[in-house]
Motif scaffolding. Structure first.
Motif, PDB file in Angstrom:
ATOM      1  N   LYS A 108       0.780  -1.146   0.055  1.00 22.41           N
ATOM      2  CA  LYS A 108       0.004   0.013   0.087  1.00 22.41           C
ATOM      3  C   LYS A 108       0.955   1.158   0.118  1.00 22.41           C
ATOM      4  N   ALA A 109       0.313   2.314  -0.605  1.00 21.70           N
ATOM      5  CA  ALA A 109       1.004   3.510  -0.467  1.00 21.70           C
ATOM      6  C   ALA A 109      -0.228   4.642   0.015  1.00 21.70           C
ATOM      7  N   LEU A 110       0.111   5.156   0.958  1.00 24.20           N
ATOM      8  CA  LEU A 110      -0.729   6.476   1.426  1.00 24.20           C
ATOM      9  C   LEU A 110      -0.180   7.880   0.975  1.00 24.20           C
ATOM     10  N   THR A 111      -0.735   8.306   0.075  1.00 25.59           N
ATOM     11  CA  THR A 111      -0.187   9.371  -0.837  1.00 25.59           C
ATOM     12  C   THR A 111      -1.107  10.653  -0.675  1.00 25.59           C
ATOM     13  N   VAL A 112      -0.182  11.802  -1.400  1.00 21.82           N
ATOM     14  CA  VAL A 112      -0.981  13.126  -1.605  1.00 21.82           C
ATOM     15  C   VAL A 112      -1.013  13.262  -2.898  1.00 21.82           C
ATOM     16  N   PHE A 113      -2.195  13.376  -3.570  1.00 23.84           N
ATOM     17  CA  PHE A 113      -2.531  13.184  -5.099  1.00 23.84           C
ATOM     18  C   PHE A 113      -2.847  14.422  -5.679  1.00 23.84           C
ATOM     19  N   ILE A 114      -2.611  14.716  -6.845  1.00 26.18           N
ATOM     20  CA  ILE A 114      -3.185  16.071  -7.527  1.00 26.18           C
ATOM     21  C   ILE A 114      -3.591  15.773  -8.839  1.00 26.18           C
ATOM     22  N   LEU A 115      -4.679  15.961  -9.271  1.00 20.93           N
ATOM     23  CA  LEU A 115      -5.173  15.764 -10.867  1.00 20.93           C
ATOM     24  C   LEU A 115      -4.192  16.373 -11.672  1.00 20.93           C
ATOM     25  N   PRO A 116      -4.161  15.859 -13.034  1.00 22.69           N
ATOM     26  CA  PRO A 116      -3.063  16.611 -13.949  1.00 22.69           C
ATOM     27  C   PRO A 116      -3.961  17.801 -14.724  1.00 22.69           C
ATOM     28  N   PRO A 117      -3.325  18.891 -14.881  1.00 24.21           N
ATOM     29  CA  PRO A 117      -3.964  20.028 -15.613  1.00 24.21           C
ATOM     30  C   PRO A 117      -4.792  19.659 -16.669  1.00 24.21           C
ATOM     31  N   SER A 118      -4.641  18.345 -17.587  1.00 26.23           N
ATOM     32  CA  SER A 118      -5.753  18.128 -18.217  1.00 26.23           C
ATOM     33  C   SER A 118      -7.046  17.541 -18.146  1.00 26.23           C
ATOM     34  N   SER A 119      -7.106  17.438 -16.700  1.00 23.68           N
ATOM     35  CA  SER A 119      -8.459  16.801 -16.390  1.00 23.68           C
ATOM     36  C   SER A 119      -9.551  17.933 -16.220  1.00 23.68           C
ATOM     37  N   PRO A 120     -10.636  17.829 -16.693  1.00 21.55           N
ATOM     38  CA  PRO A 120     -11.705  18.702 -16.508  1.00 21.55           C
ATOM     39  C   PRO A 120     -12.197  18.918 -15.138  1.00 21.55           C
ATOM     40  N   PHE A 121     -11.510  18.341 -14.129  1.00 16.24           N
ATOM     41  CA  PHE A 121     -11.802  18.384 -12.327  1.00 16.24           C
ATOM     42  C   PHE A 121     -10.436  19.022 -11.817  1.00 16.24           C
ATOM     43  N   TYR A 122      -9.505  19.461 -12.574  1.00 19.40           N
ATOM     44  CA  TYR A 122      -8.563  20.009 -12.020  1.00 19.40           C
ATOM     45  C   TYR A 122      -8.488  21.500 -11.246  1.00 19.40           C
ATOM     46  N   LYS A 123      -8.299  21.450 -10.249  1.00 16.28           N
ATOM     47  CA  LYS A 123      -8.318  22.927  -9.487  1.00 16.28           C
ATOM     48  C   LYS A 123      -7.077  23.003  -8.767  1.00 16.28           C
ATOM     49  N   GLY A 124      -6.030  22.100  -8.919  1.00 17.39           N
ATOM     50  CA  GLY A 124      -4.677  22.468  -8.240  1.00 17.39           C
ATOM     51  C   GLY A 124      -4.847  22.005  -6.760  1.00 17.39           C
ATOM     52  N   THR A 125      -5.989  21.262  -6.478  1.00 20.32           N
ATOM     53  CA  THR A 125      -6.278  20.777  -5.014  1.00 20.32           C
ATOM     54  C   THR A 125      -5.603  19.514  -4.567  1.00 20.32           C
ATOM     55  N   ARG A 126      -5.017  19.336  -3.431  1.00 18.74           N
ATOM     56  CA  ARG A 126      -4.234  18.056  -2.950  1.00 18.74           C
ATOM     57  C   ARG A 126      -5.036  17.220  -2.495  1.00 18.74           C
ATOM     58  N   ARG A 127      -5.227  16.108  -2.903  1.00 22.11           N
ATOM     59  CA  ARG A 127      -6.326  14.953  -2.181  1.00 22.11           C
ATOM     60  C   ARG A 127      -5.437  13.858  -1.612  1.00 22.11           C
ATOM     61  N   ARG A 128      -5.963  13.037  -0.434  1.00 24.10           N
ATOM     62  CA  ARG A 128      -5.350  12.100  -0.013  1.00 24.10           C
ATOM     63  C   ARG A 128      -5.835  10.978  -0.656  1.00 24.10           C
ATOM     64  N   MET A 129      -4.888  10.112  -1.257  1.00 24.89           N
ATOM     65  CA  MET A 129      -5.358   8.928  -1.678  1.00 24.89           C
ATOM     66  C   MET A 129      -4.546   7.637  -1.361  1.00 24.89           C
ATOM     67  N   ASP A 130      -5.376   6.639  -0.940  1.00 24.53           N
ATOM     68  CA  ASP A 130      -4.553   5.533  -0.491  1.00 24.53           C
ATOM     69  C   ASP A 130      -4.626   4.478  -1.703  1.00 24.53           C
ATOM     70  N   LEU A 131      -3.515   3.994  -2.305  1.00 26.39           N
ATOM     71  CA  LEU A 131      -3.541   2.892  -3.259  1.00 26.39           C
ATOM     72  C   LEU A 131      -3.173   1.520  -2.570  1.00 26.39           C
ATOM     73  N   ILE A 132      -3.874   0.460  -2.654  1.00 23.99           N
ATOM     74  CA  ILE A 132      -3.685  -0.941  -2.145  1.00 23.99           C
ATOM     75  C   ILE A 132      -3.578  -1.787  -3.056  1.00 23.99           C
ATOM     76  N   PHE A 133      -2.608  -2.857  -2.990  1.00 26.78           N
ATOM     77  CA  PHE A 133      -2.560  -3.777  -4.058  1.00 26.78           C
ATOM     78  C   PHE A 133      -2.594  -4.948  -3.411  1.00 26.78           C
ATOM     79  N   ALA A 134      -3.270  -5.912  -3.803  1.00 23.51           N
ATOM     80  CA  ALA A 134      -3.754  -7.327  -3.330  1.00 23.51           C
ATOM     81  C   ALA A 134      -3.344  -8.305  -4.418  1.00 23.51           C
ATOM     82  N   GLN A 135      -2.933  -9.461  -4.081  1.00 23.40           N
ATOM     83  CA  GLN A 135      -2.852 -10.530  -4.830  1.00 23.40           C
ATOM     84  C   GLN A 135      -4.049 -11.013  -5.304  1.00 23.40           C
ATOM     85  N   PRO A 136      -4.472 -11.458  -6.386  1.00 23.61           N
ATOM     86  CA  PRO A 136      -5.840 -11.816  -7.039  1.00 23.61           C
ATOM     87  C   PRO A 136      -6.523 -12.633  -6.355  1.00 23.61           C
ATOM     88  N   GLU A 137      -5.837 -13.553  -5.491  1.00 18.24           N
ATOM     89  CA  GLU A 137      -6.728 -14.638  -4.786  1.00 18.24           C
ATOM     90  C   GLU A 137      -7.424 -14.262  -3.496  1.00 18.24           C
TER      91      GLU A 137
END
Length: 564
Positions: free
Chosen positions: A464-493
């Motif tokens: 897992k990675a607990l991160t601060v994420f920002i959308l790219p300027p090309s996104s229609p939702f881009y406002k320059g706002t930093r968001r907390r995003m947790d990325l969790i990777f699991a084995q398929p089983e």
């Protein structure tokens, strides 16, 4: 004025869960999507209208939204249709509404659009059943107050109603947002058990027991009939937790989860508000300060109490103590390698480095994330993941999956059909996002560990990675706002174990783990299921199979809101 912190850093465990705490100023109404409302929050749109909501054919988030809009803007939300002026429904068959023919029967868009426009709209464009059109117009409280300009409007020419603007799904709950990276034709086909079932599984509410000891056997809506009482008890619960009285806090958590599932309105809320400590705790200086401190990502109850003991009371005090400079909010970009070294020792909590970062980013972190932006973040992340490793699947979990209209952060669970490609993918992907400028900070980065049936901590063994994420300027939702995003990777089983574990709520997860231990002699968490006496692993191929394995009735995520 508190003194500035000395150079020697004092490290103390703060607990990851504290990063999910809400600021004390947050009320249960802040999550209501206001769309383009032109009126103040306190103004009532329908001050003399009594409404009744027919919940049939509505999903959990829709029911919660309509209940909160009606309670806020109508004179009263009635428990019985006979007492109401307006019936709000998604039903399209007259025989199911025969007893309501002397009422105005409208679709949910009438309530939504009226609130959005800031005034009560005429019922004519929102007639729910066209063969009850005349009865609805004659009983419409708005049309009877002022002339209705559209009574003679032809049915085929009237404005689109809510059945096209806000379609109600035929199932009782929306399913999880799941994305597949890459084109439809993959070199390695995605196994069907990694995809959600179609059609989705309905929850048989009649088989769930609101009086059960375990939250995983109850249906807990996002907003319950006794939400005000639950909120009052939550104040006491948070006070106990902030003071380190975990057993007492857990008792209140269990009481709240029982109230959330209670299917009838409790009529003694006024009496509960008059009980000692319920109304006074929220106003005490200590509770306010501890709640404020624990709302900062990385500060847990023990750290909050230590800071309070040093004389700190406000956010300004924290900034002075931790040495936060104004320009750091924009300029600081922490090196990923530093976080990797720190992350290996951070499972018990986040250190003072992250408290300082969170203070600098608090203005962004305090902003709620609308569902549409959550979905956009999921889409962008999956597009980038496809570049790093082709053929992954993902599910957006957390409060989003439980139907919340807004989220504090975004949690996404990933896997890949090929187990050999899942291990190490988290770090590779975070490095990629960091280089692209989408991940600016990494609070925690861990590798994969096997499921440990003897582990007693809440922290799972997934990558897992607990991160601060920002959308790219090309996104229609881009406002320059930093968001907390947790990325969790699991084995398929163990993918669906991870999806259930990270979907929440806290009390639902606590009780499903307790049920597995008490009734089945098993250990369950986000990283897998094992039998306790011999550590034999079990690999469910669907989310429902986890419930079946434990002998539990299926509970859709929107009915897992066992916390306030």
């Amino acid at each position: 004025m508190p003194f500035k912190r000395p150079a020697a850093a004092y490290h103390e465990s703060s607990g990851y869960s504290s990063g999910r705490s809400k600021p004390p100023e947050t009320s249960p109404d802040v999550n209501v999507p206001s769309k383009r409302s032109k009126v103040r929050r306190s103004a009532k749109i329908f001050p003399s209208v009594k409404a009744y909501i027919v919940q049939a054919k509505m999903d959990g988030p829709t029911i919660a939204e309509l209940f909160m809009l009606a309670e806020r803007h109508c004179e009263r939300l009635c428990d019985y249709a006979e007492d109401a002026d307006v019936i709000i429904t998604s039903i399209t068959m007259r025989r199911r509404l025969e007893r309501h023919i002397y009422k105005a029967v409208v679709t949910p868009a009438w309530l939504r659009d009226s609130v959005a426009e800031g005034e009560a709209l005429e019922c004519t464009p929102y007639v729910a059943l066209q063969d009850l059109r005349e009865e609805t117009i004659n009983n419409c409280p708005v049309c009877n107050v002022r002339p209705c300009e559209c009574e003679d409007t032809d049915v085929d020419e009237q404005a689109p109603g809510p059945e096209t603007s806000y379609p109600s799904p035929p199932t009782p709950a929306p399913k999880s947002k799941l994305a597949v990276a890459g084109p439809s034709t993959l070199a390695r086909p995605i196994p069907s058990h990694l995809l959600p079932l179609a059609p989705p599984i309905p929850t048989e509410l009649s088989k769930l027991r609101y009086a059960s000891k375990y939250a995983c056997q109850r249906a807990s809506p996002l907003i319950c009939l006794n939400q005000a009482l639950a909120v009052e008890l939550d104040i006491i619960k948070r006070s106990r937790a902030l003071e380190g009285e975990e057993r007492s806090a857990l008792s209140y958590s269990r009481a709240i989860s029982a109230i959330k599932a209670y299917p009838r309105r409790i009529t003694s809320i006024r009496q509960v508000e008059e009980l000692s400590h319920v109304g006074t705790i929220a106003n005490s200086e200590r509770f306010k300060a501890l709640s404020l401190f624990s709302s900062i990502y990385g500060i847990g109850p023990s750290t909050a109490r230590r800071l309070y003991a040093l004389g700190l009371r406000t956010v300004d005090d924290l900034e002075v103590y931790f040495g936060v400079e104004p320009e750091e909010e924009e300029s600081q970009l922490v090196e990923l390698e530093h976080h990797e070294r720190f992350g290996r020792a951070s499972e018990s909590g986040l250190g003072e480095t992250w408290i300082k970062i969170a203070l600098g980013l608090r203005n962004d972190f305090e902003l709620m994330i609308p569902r549409a932006e959550v979905e956009e973040m999921g889409r962008v992340v999956m597009d980038e993941l496809n570049i790093v490793e082709h053929g992954c699947v993902s599910t957006i979990v957390g409060g989003y999956r439980r139907g919340k209209p807004q989220s504090n952060d975004v949690d996404i669970v990933f896997t890949h059909p090929d187990p050999t490609k899942s291990k190490g993918l988290c770090k590779r992907f975070v490095h990629h996002l960091h280089k692209k400028g989408m991940v600016t900070h990494v609070m925690h980065l861990s590798g994969f560990h096997g499921h440990n049936p003897l582990r007693t901590t809440h922290w799972d063994s997934l990558e897992k990675a607990l991160t601060v994420f920002i959308l790219p300027p090309s996104s229609p939702f881009y406002k320059g706002t930093r968001r907390r995003m947790d990325l969790i990777f699991a084995q398929p089983e163990v993918y669906w174990c991870a999806v259930i574990g990270w979907s929440g709520s806290i009390m639902f997860q606590r009780d499903i783990r307790q049920w597995a231990k008490d009734k089945k002699g098993m250990k369950f968490d986000s990283s897998g299921i094992t039998r306790r006496y011999d550590s034999k692993p079990f690999y469910p191929k669907t989310e429902k199979e986890v419930f079946d394995l434990f002998g539990l009735e299926w509970v859709d995520p929107v009915w897992r809101n066992a916390d306030v």
